[in-house]
Scaffold this motif. Sequence first.
Motif, short mmCIF file in Angstrom:
data_model
loop_
_atom_site.label_atom_id
_atom_site.label_comp_id
_atom_site.label_asym_id
_atom_site.label_seq_id
_atom_site.Cartn_x
_atom_site.Cartn_y
_atom_site.Cartn_z
N TYR A 1 3.81 -84.75 -43.28
CA TYR A 1 3.80 -83.47 -42.56
C TYR A 1 3.21 -82.36 -43.43
O TYR A 1 2.40 -81.55 -42.95
CB TYR A 1 5.22 -83.07 -42.15
N LEU B 1 -0.55 -82.78 -43.61
CA LEU B 1 -1.19 -82.34 -42.36
C LEU B 1 -1.19 -80.81 -42.27
O LEU B 1 -2.19 -80.20 -41.88
CB LEU B 1 -0.48 -82.94 -41.14
N LEU C 1 4.99 -77.66 -39.62
CA LEU C 1 3.87 -78.38 -39.01
C LEU C 1 3.87 -78.21 -37.51
O LEU C 1 2.84 -77.90 -36.90
CB LEU C 1 3.92 -79.88 -39.37
N TRP C 2 5.04 -78.38 -36.88
CA TRP C 2 5.11 -78.28 -35.42
C TRP C 2 4.94 -76.84 -34.96
O TRP C 2 4.39 -76.59 -33.90
CB TRP C 2 6.42 -78.88 -34.92
N LEU D 1 1.08 -76.36 -35.19
CA LEU D 1 0.42 -77.05 -34.07
C LEU D 1 0.73 -76.38 -32.74
O LEU D 1 -0.14 -76.23 -31.89
CB LEU D 1 0.85 -78.53 -34.03
N TYR E 1 -7.57 -83.74 -41.24
CA TYR E 1 -6.43 -83.72 -40.32
C TYR E 1 -6.53 -84.87 -39.32
O TYR E 1 -5.56 -85.60 -39.11
CB TYR E 1 -6.36 -82.38 -39.57
N ALA F 1 -3.81 -87.83 -39.31
CA ALA F 1 -2.98 -87.92 -38.12
C ALA F 1 -3.18 -89.28 -37.44
O ALA F 1 -2.21 -89.90 -36.99
CB ALA F 1 -3.30 -86.78 -37.15
N PHE G 1 4.91 -89.07 -30.35
CA PHE G 1 3.93 -88.35 -31.16
C PHE G 1 2.59 -88.25 -30.43
O PHE G 1 1.94 -87.20 -30.47
CB PHE G 1 3.73 -89.05 -32.52
N THR G 2 2.17 -89.32 -29.78
CA THR G 2 0.87 -89.32 -29.10
C THR G 2 0.86 -88.35 -27.92
O THR G 2 -0.13 -87.65 -27.70
CB THR G 2 0.54 -90.75 -28.60
N LEU H 1 1.12 -83.61 -31.68
CA LEU H 1 0.20 -84.33 -32.55
C LEU H 1 -0.96 -84.90 -31.73
O LEU H 1 -2.13 -84.75 -32.10
CB LEU H 1 0.92 -85.43 -33.32
N SER I 1 -3.16 -82.05 -30.34
CA SER I 1 -3.99 -81.44 -31.37
C SER I 1 -5.13 -82.38 -31.78
O SER I 1 -6.24 -81.91 -32.05
CB SER I 1 -3.15 -81.05 -32.59
N LEU I 2 -4.86 -83.67 -31.84
CA LEU I 2 -5.92 -84.62 -32.16
C LEU I 2 -7.04 -84.54 -31.12
O LEU I 2 -8.23 -84.55 -31.48
CB LEU I 2 -5.37 -86.05 -32.22
#
Length: 180
Positions: free
Chosen positions: A69, A72, A95-96, A99, A133, A137, A157-158, A162, A165-166
Amino acid sequence: METIIILSLTALIFIVAVATFVIIHNQNTKIANISNTLTFQYNMIMKIQSVLKSKDATNAVAEHAEIVYSDLLQNLIPIMAAIDTMPRNTTEHPLWRALGGIMDEYAKNPFTLEKLRRSIKLDNNIAQNVNNYITRANRLLQYLTTTEPDGILTSTFTDGLLGQSLTFFSQAQQLAENGD
């Protein structure tokens, strides 16, 4: 008189034999109880050991997650500065919050994608941070996919920040590479 002595000796031998049998039976019962107690204690020790190993593994995963974390987050800070985005004002992990701030800004202002595309195109540091990143990630998601058998955590997470953002960063990166 000899008969009385023989009968007395026979009775004495019989009494000694019965007493020996009773003593042996009591000792066997005690040994069986001790054996059952030791088996129970061994099983309890094994359960405790299993719990401690599980807690140790959980602590190791938590420590590893914190390192990931932080890594990232270190890539997100320059990106947030480049697109003028602030983290959410919540009590979540930094982190959250970061994001969430990026994704909230993008939801309010789609031009954020264009700002990120320009930053990637014009600033090698931002391009490198975005690439780092995305790589890290994706590595985290791959690790979760291979280590978690039921996939609940991976899908969380997907489908969460996360994954969103990806998608956002990958889209901006592709636009920067394909655009003028």
